[in-house]
Design a protein around this motif. Structure first.
Motif, PDB file in Angstrom:
ATOM      1  N   ILE A  64     114.944  80.899   3.620  1.00 46.24           N
ATOM      2  CA  ILE A  64     116.327  80.837   3.164  1.00 46.24           C
ATOM      3  C   ILE A  64     116.389  79.713   2.147  1.00 46.24           C
ATOM      4  O   ILE A  64     115.615  78.760   2.243  1.00 46.24           O
ATOM      5  N   GLN A 117     108.207  72.197   7.839  1.00 45.31           N
ATOM      6  CA  GLN A 117     109.604  71.846   8.073  1.00 45.31           C
ATOM      7  C   GLN A 117     110.464  73.103   7.950  1.00 45.31           C
ATOM      8  O   GLN A 117     110.115  74.022   7.209  1.00 45.31           O
ATOM      9  N   PHE A 120     115.624  75.797   6.128  1.00 47.53           N
ATOM     10  CA  PHE A 120     117.037  75.515   6.196  1.00 47.53           C
ATOM     11  C   PHE A 120     117.333  74.042   5.854  1.00 47.53           C
ATOM     12  O   PHE A 120     118.199  73.734   5.051  1.00 47.53           O
ATOM     13  N   LEU A 121     116.546  73.141   6.464  1.00 53.64           N
ATOM     14  CA  LEU A 121     116.805  71.707   6.299  1.00 53.64           C
ATOM     15  C   LEU A 121     116.348  71.190   4.941  1.00 53.64           C
ATOM     16  O   LEU A 121     117.040  70.405   4.295  1.00 53.64           O
ATOM     17  N   ILE A 122     115.167  71.632   4.521  1.00 51.40           N
ATOM     18  CA  ILE A 122     114.613  71.126   3.265  1.00 51.40           C
ATOM     19  C   ILE A 122     115.449  71.606   2.077  1.00 51.40           C
ATOM     20  O   ILE A 122     115.736  70.837   1.152  1.00 51.40           O
ATOM     21  N   LEU A 124     118.498  72.370   2.240  1.00 49.35           N
ATOM     22  CA  LEU A 124     119.770  71.655   2.379  1.00 49.35           C
ATOM     23  C   LEU A 124     119.675  70.305   1.658  1.00 49.35           C
ATOM     24  O   LEU A 124     120.580  69.908   0.922  1.00 49.35           O
ATOM     25  N   MET A 127     119.861  70.893  -1.895  1.00 48.80           N
ATOM     26  CA  MET A 127     121.249  71.142  -2.292  1.00 48.80           C
ATOM     27  C   MET A 127     121.997  69.826  -2.524  1.00 48.80           C
ATOM     28  O   MET A 127     122.639  69.633  -3.548  1.00 48.80           O
ATOM     29  N   LEU A 247     126.025  80.814  -0.135  1.00 50.50           N
ATOM     30  CA  LEU A 247     126.481  81.675   0.951  1.00 50.50           C
ATOM     31  C   LEU A 247     126.838  83.059   0.443  1.00 50.50           C
ATOM     32  O   LEU A 247     126.512  84.064   1.067  1.00 50.50           O
ATOM     33  N   ILE A 250     123.599  84.878  -0.039  1.00 49.74           N
ATOM     34  CA  ILE A 250     123.026  85.350   1.220  1.00 49.74           C
ATOM     35  C   ILE A 250     123.817  86.563   1.705  1.00 49.74           C
ATOM     36  O   ILE A 250     123.249  87.564   2.127  1.00 49.74           O
ATOM     37  N   ALA A 251     125.150  86.477   1.595  1.00 51.71           N
ATOM     38  CA  ALA A 251     125.993  87.585   2.036  1.00 51.71           C
ATOM     39  C   ALA A 251     125.666  88.853   1.262  1.00 51.71           C
ATOM     40  O   ALA A 251     125.520  89.929   1.841  1.00 51.71           O
ATOM     41  N   LEU A 260     117.610  89.488   7.595  1.00 53.92           N
ATOM     42  CA  LEU A 260     117.510  88.039   7.385  1.00 53.92           C
ATOM     43  C   LEU A 260     116.295  87.411   8.043  1.00 53.92           C
ATOM     44  O   LEU A 260     115.883  86.317   7.673  1.00 53.92           O
ATOM     45  N   THR A 261     115.700  88.078   9.010  1.00 57.49           N
ATOM     46  CA  THR A 261     114.505  87.490   9.622  1.00 57.49           C
ATOM     47  C   THR A 261     113.273  87.757   8.758  1.00 57.49           C
ATOM     48  O   THR A 261     112.199  87.280   9.061  1.00 57.49           O
TER      49      THR A 261
END
Lengths: 321, 335
Positions: A64, A117, A120-122, A124, A127, A247, A250-251, A260-261
């Motif tokens: 993601i 890692q 999602f976090l990286i 972020l 961003m 978002l 992604i939507a 999404l997986t």
């Protein structure tokens, strides 16, 4: 045949929903059935569409990318600042922006892969980084007055009754390139394999690390391209371009039937997802009675519907085995 | 070295505490008056109080988020829920509801309902948590906008305003409220088996189900708790600024909360949580932001140090870095 139909069902459903939505809107609102409305779906959603291309491939690989909106925002103000305040040629500024987007993506991919890692976090962090840098450059929007931009605004291709402006053409070409990369190249197949099962991909000897770094780099590049196209569309650069864009992207991808997986999906679905998204907004515009924020709720409801459909399909296929 | 000290040195809370300490030192060097606390009208004022006061909302969100992350999930919708509850409170007050119980009850219940929806999607329908909560994140702001009709609703209600700006025993009410909530959650989870159940579900839902745990119900409860926390934070936010802004309220708060939880040593993969870590993480985040303002960095640029902090923590906590550091220490010991 049945298996293939089942595999393609999300894609077919998305296509059918778009067709139904568009036809219903056309019957209800006068003037909706015009080629201009269709082309405008592309023109008005070019920024979203370009980011969605990269996002589709990232989601193919089971990842993601939350940084895309901020990268678009950074690119927007970066290019505008270079052109207006430092006299840099737009082509050079644009190339630099694309390089930065790609490099940031590659860096995030490298951390995600080698330091294990969560993406999602990286992304972020990416961003936050790009959004902060964008406002660092400039807090206000900067108008771009360059002959090249003026000329780009006038570019227009006519196909019979349909007039296609540059921005829409860029999106169309981008979607085709994205589709080719995702579905005909070895890189694209590696991504789907990686999203299906990383362990198996690794055991099969696929270049997992390189694919991951590559796909985030591609997504960063697409996001930068989106920011660039945004400056063409509005004729200005703005550091708050693309807030919440990640978002929406992604939507759009999920509404397009991409799981999404990871491991399953289609770029054509993203095209339909984008068109559905665009049609909802045009309908709200045509109607004028409904407030624009209903679009957000509708997108949420559609998202929910598609995810439930996906779940149902996955279960049905699982039972059939 | 005593066992206690050794245990502490290995604790994940050490890094964020060290970060807070470093920021404190930096602040003291640059602005010697940083730690000064003054008493005005019997109320405490000063930058440390300010850090706690502003950090309270993040802390409350982080408490709920810790539970969700411990079950192996994540809740992206809390920012939107903050906007929704603020809107609900504003609408209730705007319609002439005077009873604080009704206003608070209505607003916080809206948060709980949002959590229930998330929980049902995740636990009953098996939707991936990121996706399930993404839906409410996308749609939630729309809901808040519809509630407020797209306006920024001004809230005029004295008792309600106290929730955001009042003082209790000299301390801002928000601090008192966050602390009480922290203690309540801590005791509810660690003095009963609830914490253990949550960790078991996050670690291996299948195994916990076979062991006789109501896996789905535990997950749903975690999301509901998270929604209730978001509701409380939303009420505080609205009370603090005296208005409900559907567009901006709670913006990026989900990220701050996740950030506080992860910095505090709770892994995003679930199965283990550290409430104290989330507390310290939320403080570190607020400390960083206050330091930035203190140094005259414009608010819009503040995400940059936040990003660097996330990256540092991620890299420090990764196995690769640990192995590398471990190797370094071994070599030293051998030499």
């Amino acid at each position: 045949m049945k298996a293939m139909l089942q595999r393609r069902l999300p894609l077919l459903t998305t296509g059918a929903i778009f067709a139904a939505l568009f036809i219903a809107a056309g019957l209800k609102y006068e003037g909706f059935f015009s080629s201009n409305v269709a082309v405008n779906l592309f023109t008005d959603n070019a920024v979203l569409g370009l980011t969605a291309i990269g996002m589709t491939l990232v989601i193919f690989a089971g990842g993601i990318d939350l940084s895309v909106g901020a990268v678009a925002g950074f690119t927007s103000i970066f290019v505008a600042t270079l052109i207006e305040q430092h006299g840099v040629h737009p082509a050079l500024a644009g190339a630099a922006a694309l390089a930065i987007g790609g490099a940031l993506g590659a860096g995030m991919g490298a951390i995600i892969h080698w330091f294990k890692q969560p993406a999602f976090l990286i992304t972020l962090a990416g961003m936050f980084l790009m959004r902060g840098c964008a406002f660092w450059l400039n807090t206000e929007s900067v108008g771009i007055n360059h002959p090249l931009y003026a000329r780009a605004a006038d570019i227009y291709w006519e196909f019979g009754p349909v007039g296609v402006p540059l921005v829409a053409a860029i999106l169309a070409v981008g979607l085709i390139i994205g589709g080719v990369i995702g579905h005909t190249t070895r890189f694209g197949r590696n991504l789907l394999a990686l999203g299906g099962n990383e362990q198996s991909a690794l055991l099969m000897g696929l270049p997992v690390g390189a694919s991951k770094v590559g796909v985030y780099a591609f997504s960063g590049f697409c996001a930068a391209a989106a920011g660039l196209v945004g400056t063409l569309y509005t004729g200005s650069g703005n550091p708050s371009t693309g807030i919440g864009l990640e978002l929406d992207a992604i939507a759009v991808v999920v509404i397009g039937g991409t799981v999404l997986t990871g491991g399953r999906g289609h770029m054509l679905g993203t095209v339909f997802g984008l068109l559905i998204f665009g049609t909802i907004q045009s309908v709200l515009l045509f109607d004028g009675r409904l407030s624009p924020w209903w679009a957000r709720i509708l997108v949420g409801v559609l998202l929910l519907a598609f995810i439930l459909l996906q779940r149902g399909l996955v279960r049905a296929v699982g039972k059939g085995k | 070295m005593t066992d206690r000290l050794r245990h502490f040195l290995k604790s994940p809370v050490l890094w964020p505490l060290a970060g807070i300490f470093l920021l404190l030192v930096a602040n003291l060097v640059l602005k010697p008056g940083f730690l000064t606390i003054t008493v005005l009208d019997g109320h405490l004022y000063g930058l440390p109080i300010d850090v706690l006061n502003r950090g309270a909302k993040t802390l409350i969100l982080a408490l709920g988020m810790t539970l969700v992350i411990a079950t192996g999930g994540v809740d992206l919708s809390v920012g939107s829920v903050v906007a929704i509850t603020g809107a609900v409170a504003a609408v209730l007050i705007g319609q002439g509801t005077d009873s604080l119980v009704l206003i608070l009850g209505g607003a916080i219940a809206a948060g709980g309902l949002a959590g229930l929806i998330n929980g049902l999607l995740v636990a009953r329908l098996g939707v991936q948590p990121i996706v399930a909560t993404l839906i409410l994140m996308v749609a939630g702001r729309g809901v808040a906008q519809v509630l407020t009709d797209g306006q920024v609703l001004i809230i005029k209600h004295e008792a309600f305003g106290f929730l955001g700006n009042g003082f209790v025993l000299g301390l801002p009410f928000t601090i008192v409220c966050a602390t009480l909530l922290y203690l309540a959650v801590h005791f509810a989870l660690r003095r009963t088996a609830a914490g253990l159940f949550i960790e078991a579900v996050g670690d291996n839902p299948e195994a916990s189900r076979f062991a006789g745990l109501a896996t789905a119900r535990i997950k749903i409860l975690a999301y509901v708790a998270c929604g209730l926390c978001a509701g409380l934070a939303g009420v505080m936010e609205a009370a603090n600024i005296g208005a409900a802004d559907a567009q901006r309220a709670g913006e990026n708060m989900e990220l701050d909360a996740i950030f506080a939880v992860v910095v505090g040593g709770t892994a995003l993969t679930g199965g283990r949580f550290l409430l104290l870590g989330s507390f310290v993480g939320a403080l570190l985040l607020q400390m960083l932001i206050t330091t930035m303002y203190n140094l005259g960095v414009p608010p819009a640029v503040a995400p940059v140090p936040k990003a660097l902090l996330i990256l540092t923590v991620c890299l420090l906590q990764s196995d690769r870095t640990r192995r590398w550091l471990g190797g370094l220490f071994k070599k030293k010991a051998a030499a």
